[in-house]
Design a protein around this motif. Structure first.
Motif, mmCIF file in Angstrom:
data_model
loop_
_atom_site.group_PDB
_atom_site.id
_atom_site.type_symbol
_atom_site.label_atom_id
_atom_site.label_comp_id
_atom_site.label_asym_id
_atom_site.label_seq_id
_atom_site.Cartn_x
_atom_site.Cartn_y
_atom_site.Cartn_z
ATOM 1 N N SER A 62 20.791 45.632 16.409
ATOM 2 C CA SER A 62 20.811 44.174 16.334
ATOM 3 C C SER A 62 20.200 43.732 15.013
ATOM 4 O O SER A 62 19.477 44.489 14.357
ATOM 5 N N ALA A 63 20.476 42.495 14.635
ATOM 6 C CA ALA A 63 19.883 41.944 13.415
ATOM 7 C C ALA A 63 18.362 41.888 13.549
ATOM 8 O O ALA A 63 17.641 42.075 12.570
ATOM 9 N N MET A 64 17.879 41.647 14.765
ATOM 10 C CA MET A 64 16.425 41.601 14.992
ATOM 11 C C MET A 64 15.789 42.969 14.753
ATOM 12 O O MET A 64 14.654 43.063 14.304
ATOM 13 N N ASP A 65 16.508 44.060 15.060
ATOM 14 C CA ASP A 65 15.988 45.411 14.834
ATOM 15 C C ASP A 65 15.963 45.736 13.354
ATOM 16 O O ASP A 65 15.019 46.347 12.859
ATOM 17 N N LEU A 78 16.099 43.506 10.731
ATOM 18 C CA LEU A 78 15.287 42.554 9.967
ATOM 19 C C LEU A 78 14.244 41.895 10.866
ATOM 20 O O LEU A 78 14.327 40.711 11.158
ATOM 21 N N PRO A 79 13.232 42.640 11.311
ATOM 22 C CA PRO A 79 12.276 42.083 12.287
ATOM 23 C C PRO A 79 11.433 40.918 11.747
ATOM 24 O O PRO A 79 11.005 40.060 12.523
ATOM 25 N N ASP A 80 11.221 40.840 10.443
ATOM 26 C CA ASP A 80 10.387 39.781 9.872
ATOM 27 C C ASP A 80 11.205 38.562 9.461
ATOM 28 O O ASP A 80 10.661 37.596 8.957
ATOM 29 N N PHE A 81 12.503 38.592 9.654
ATOM 30 C CA PHE A 81 13.369 37.509 9.232
ATOM 31 C C PHE A 81 13.528 36.522 10.384
ATOM 32 O O PHE A 81 14.250 36.736 11.326
ATOM 33 N N ASP A 82 12.800 35.419 10.323
ATOM 34 C CA ASP A 82 12.872 34.392 11.375
ATOM 35 C C ASP A 82 13.293 33.075 10.803
ATOM 36 O O ASP A 82 13.001 32.626 9.804
ATOM 37 N N ASN A 99 21.327 36.994 17.350
ATOM 38 C CA ASN A 99 20.607 37.990 16.555
ATOM 39 C C ASN A 99 20.266 39.241 17.352
ATOM 40 O O ASN A 99 19.944 40.274 16.771
ATOM 41 N N GLN A 100 20.339 39.166 18.670
ATOM 42 C CA GLN A 100 20.048 40.328 19.508
ATOM 43 C C GLN A 100 21.287 41.136 19.859
ATOM 44 O O GLN A 100 21.198 42.200 20.453
ATOM 45 N N ARG A 101 22.474 40.630 19.475
ATOM 46 C CA ARG A 101 23.717 41.365 19.738
ATOM 47 C C ARG A 101 23.791 42.615 18.868
ATOM 48 O O ARG A 101 23.400 42.603 17.700
#
Length: 71
Positions: free
Chosen positions: A62-65, A67-71, A51-53
């Motif tokens: 990145s996917a984390m950037d 969608l930061p609330d998607f865990d 998810n950090q790629r």
């Protein structure tokens, strides 16, 4: 069963979403390494690493950037 096609493999055949995901996992876990040596912590770190790629489809974010609330 319909499979989603993502691209082409080296052999020229279409690749499926499952094959693409496997390729991403092998980027985190080196090939030729025993899966028995993996710890639970290392296995749980795989989705985080993926998810950090940076992704072209997300505008090199990145996917984390995105969608930061998607865990």
């Amino acid at each position: 069963m319909n499979k989603r096609v993502l691209g082409q493999s080296i052999e020229g055949r279409p690749t499926t979403a499952n094959e693409h995901q496997n390729q991403l996992i092998w980027e985190v876990i080196s090939k030729g390494r025993s899966m028995r040596a993996l710890t639970t912590i290392r296995i749980q770190a795989i989705p985080s690493a993926l998810n950090q790629r940076l992704r072209w489809i997300l505008g090199y974010q990145s996917a984390m950037d995105v969608l930061p609330d998607f865990d």
